[in-house]
Design an enzyme around this catalytic site. Structure first.
Site, short mmCIF file in Angstrom:
data_model
loop_
_atom_site.label_atom_id
_atom_site.label_comp_id
_atom_site.label_asym_id
_atom_site.label_seq_id
_atom_site.Cartn_x
_atom_site.Cartn_y
_atom_site.Cartn_z
N ASP A 101 0.86 -1.19 0.00
CA ASP A 101 0.00 0.00 0.00
C ASP A 101 0.89 1.23 0.00
O ASP A 101 1.73 1.40 0.89
CB ASP A 101 -0.90 -0.02 1.23
CG ASP A 101 -2.26 0.60 0.97
OD1 ASP A 101 -2.32 1.55 0.19
OD2 ASP A 101 -3.25 0.11 1.54
N ASP A 203 -2.89 4.63 -2.62
CA ASP A 203 -3.92 5.30 -1.82
C ASP A 203 -4.26 6.67 -2.40
O ASP A 203 -3.35 7.45 -2.73
CB ASP A 203 -3.40 5.43 -0.38
CG ASP A 203 -4.44 5.93 0.58
OD1 ASP A 203 -5.42 5.20 0.82
OD2 ASP A 203 -4.29 7.06 1.09
N GLU A 245 -6.45 3.89 -5.95
CA GLU A 245 -7.71 4.21 -5.28
C GLU A 245 -8.18 5.56 -5.80
O GLU A 245 -7.53 6.58 -5.58
CB GLU A 245 -7.52 4.27 -3.76
CG GLU A 245 -8.82 4.55 -3.02
CD GLU A 245 -8.60 4.93 -1.57
OE1 GLU A 245 -9.51 4.66 -0.75
OE2 GLU A 245 -7.54 5.50 -1.24
N HIS A 319 -10.96 -2.35 3.68
CA HIS A 319 -10.75 -1.88 5.05
C HIS A 319 -11.53 -0.62 5.38
O HIS A 319 -11.64 -0.25 6.55
CB HIS A 319 -9.26 -1.64 5.28
CG HIS A 319 -8.71 -0.55 4.41
ND1 HIS A 319 -8.55 -0.69 3.04
CD2 HIS A 319 -8.30 0.72 4.69
CE1 HIS A 319 -8.07 0.43 2.53
NE2 HIS A 319 -7.91 1.30 3.51
N ASP A 320 -12.07 0.07 4.37
CA ASP A 320 -12.84 1.30 4.58
C ASP A 320 -14.34 1.09 4.46
O ASP A 320 -15.11 2.03 4.66
CB ASP A 320 -12.43 2.36 3.55
CG ASP A 320 -11.06 2.97 3.84
OD1 ASP A 320 -10.66 2.99 5.01
OD2 ASP A 320 -10.41 3.42 2.88
#
Length: 552
Positions: A101, A203, A245, A319-320
């Site tokens: 990440d 990200d 993302e 995860h969000d």
């Protein structure tokens, strides 16, 4: 259909690990690298060949690792750099690549660059970040709001200037207008690639081209130029996989990112299908009813738009986001069959499937009894801000129950022992109370479990190129409860039918399809090998029928 340049990762399935919640090897209540290493054989058994690892870099953990203070070292709670290198090598020995990440829109306020930047306006690192003088009234330069609540500007008393932070006040934004930032970030990325990782999940990458004074944060004018420069300087020549993302992406944007000819990214995460259940005014903190018609249209749009040149990422959760079976399925009576239906639907679309940890055993959302049991900075900040503005406690808790990020972050449920086998200590976040019946050990012992359904889907993807490269066409577009499509590739046809609801229903079959028959690759009820005048579908029934030799 345009011939596609085949890549090693096209038939891959990615498994996302949220390290803090995955497996704790030392009993301190926080998951770690040693815990991940101890479970590599589990991944090999599942069949996945890429692990996306949420950030494990050095960090004060203001945002659970998405605030990085040292890109070249590992946070103490997760382990050491040596353990990270061992994870990369042990995974590779099992034919599994690690997807790191990468957070380069911002750093932690404890990063050495920011510490230097705060020493004065003439410091060499000052322009690594974004500073502005106060407005005439002494307040922030403009009214930009942080995504985590409050102003997006923080005041630095020493210099009398404000710095930009789109997220936490402890996550200052990097200045991508500064070529030295490019050089430092590219060099860091190459150091990780030299260690043997398979690529990066990037990200909020759509924010790095921001035009601050115009308050254009996503899709700024230099965004794609910056990504192409990054590609050519780092991962592009290495044949790595990259996924960005991009909350702001339209299908047209996604083609810019993922068309191989443009040399940018392998694919992006877009969230159009996720936001179908969000309120148009209040966002995710107030849900609107799930409408399959809107959901289907969203997925169909993306499948069609990226059919020939781009590449889709396929996911229900991360995860969000809330747990897939709680959001799009039924986490009560039909938890197992609806979880299998969602798995079949996802893995039979065109693109790269992502499994979020625990999804393969049907983990569900959690409802903690008090606000104090939650840990997510976004939920806690927005709770305080919105309650202060008049939203009731119950309204806000309903939003957190439905869409709060801690739903996905409760510890992985390994077995029925205390704390679900995640830790021998006190877990950093409470375990979902249903772990005694929903856990990996239980799933492994049941031949017809959700876990084995996922394993079969992963194996099918490696066996049947139609699952990877077949084109896509939606069927029954106007049906309010069924999502179905066909895929075609080299004379074969794959029919996929999913009942998205807990009703028994009769699905009329068009005359030209009534003679279709073939091999049922996967089903969550009794296998079906042929169609007829109509199909009697069970609650959440789902199956994929392979028809060979152009019979259809």
């Amino acid at each position: 259909m345009k011939a596609i340049d085949k890549k090693w990762w096209h038939n891959a399935v990615v498994y996302q690990i949220y390290p803090r919640s995955f497996m704790d090897a030392n009993g301190d209540g926080v998951g770690d690298l040693a815990g991940i290493i101890s479970k590599l054989d589990y991944f090999q058994q599942l069949g996945i060949n890429l692990i996306w690892l949420s950030p494990v870099y050095k960090s004060p953990m203001d945002d659970n690792g998405y605030d990085i203070s040292d890109y070249d070292d590992i946070a103490d709670e997760f382990g050491t750099l040596e353990e990270m290198e061992r994870l990369i090598q042990e995974a590779k020995r099992r034919d599994i690549h690690i997807l790191m990440d990468l957070v380069v829109n911002h750093t932690s306020d404890e990063h050495p660059w920011f510490i230097e930047a705060k020493k004065g306006t003439d410091n060499p690192y000052r322009d690594f970040y974004i500073w502005r003088k106060p407005a005439p009234d002494g307040g922030p330069p403009n009214d930009f709001r942080s995504y985590f609540g409050g102003s997006g500007w923080a005041y630095d008393e020493a210099s009398g200037e404000y710095y930009l932070h789109q997220f936490s006040v402890r996550q200052p934004d990097l200045n991508w207008d500064n070529p030295r930032v490019h050089e430092e970030v590219h060099a860091m990325m190459n150091r990780w690639l030299d260690r043997g990782i398979g690529g990066f999940r990037m990200d909020v990458i759509d924010l790095i081209g921001k035009e601050v004074d115009k308050q254009i944060m996503a899709n700024g004018k230099n965004l794609h130029l910056l990504i192409r420069q990054m590609n050519r300087a780092t991962f592009g020549p290495r044949d790595s996989i990259t996924v960005g993302e991009t909350w702001s992406a339209t299908p047209e944007d996604a083609l810019l990112y993922s068309d191989p000819a443009r040399e940018e990214l392998s694919m992006v995460f877009q969230f159009d299908h996720i936001k179908q259940t969000w309120d148009e005014v209040h966002g995710k903190w107030r849900s609107r009813p799930f409408e399959l018609s809107r959901f289907k249209q969203s997925i169909d749009t993306w499948q069609t738009a990226l059919a020939d040149r781009g590449w889709n990422s396929l996911f229900w959760s991360n995860h969000d986001l809330p747990r897939a079976v709680s959001k799009f399925g039924n986490d009560g009576e039909y938890r197992e069959v609806s979880a299998k239906m969602l798995a079949t639907a996802l893995h039979c679309l065109k693109g790269t499937p992502y499994i979020y940890q625990g999804e393969e055993i049907g983990m569900t959302n959690v409802r903690f009894s008090t606000l104090e049991e939650y840990r997510d900075i976004e939920s806690l900040n927005l709770y305080r801000e919105r309650v202060a503005s008049g939203v009731t406690h119950d309204e806000m808790m309903t939003g957190i129950y439905a869409n709060g990020r801690d739903n996905a972050r409760t510890p992985m449920q390994w077995d029925a022992s205390p704390n679900a086998g995640f830790t021998t200590g006190t877990p950093w976040l409470g375990v979902n109370p249903n772990y005694e019946t929903i856990n990996v050990a239980q799933a492994l012992s049941e031949p017809d479990s959700i876990l084995w359904h996922y394993q079969k889907l992963v194996a099918l993807r490696k066996q049947y190129p139609i699952l990877v490269y077949g084109d896509y066409q939606m069927l029954f577009a106007d049906h309010p409860e069924v999502f179905a499509w066909v895929r075609r590739y080299e004379g074969e046809l794959l029919l996929v039918i999913n009942n998205f609801f807990g009703n028994h229903l009769t699905l009329p079959i068009p005359e030209q399809m009534q003679s279709w028959h073939g091999d049922c690759l996967i089903s969550n009820y009794a296998p079906r090998d042929q169609l007829a005048v109509s199909l009697e579908l069970q609650p959440y029934e789902s199956f994929a029928l392979l028809i060979r030799n152009g019979e259809a």
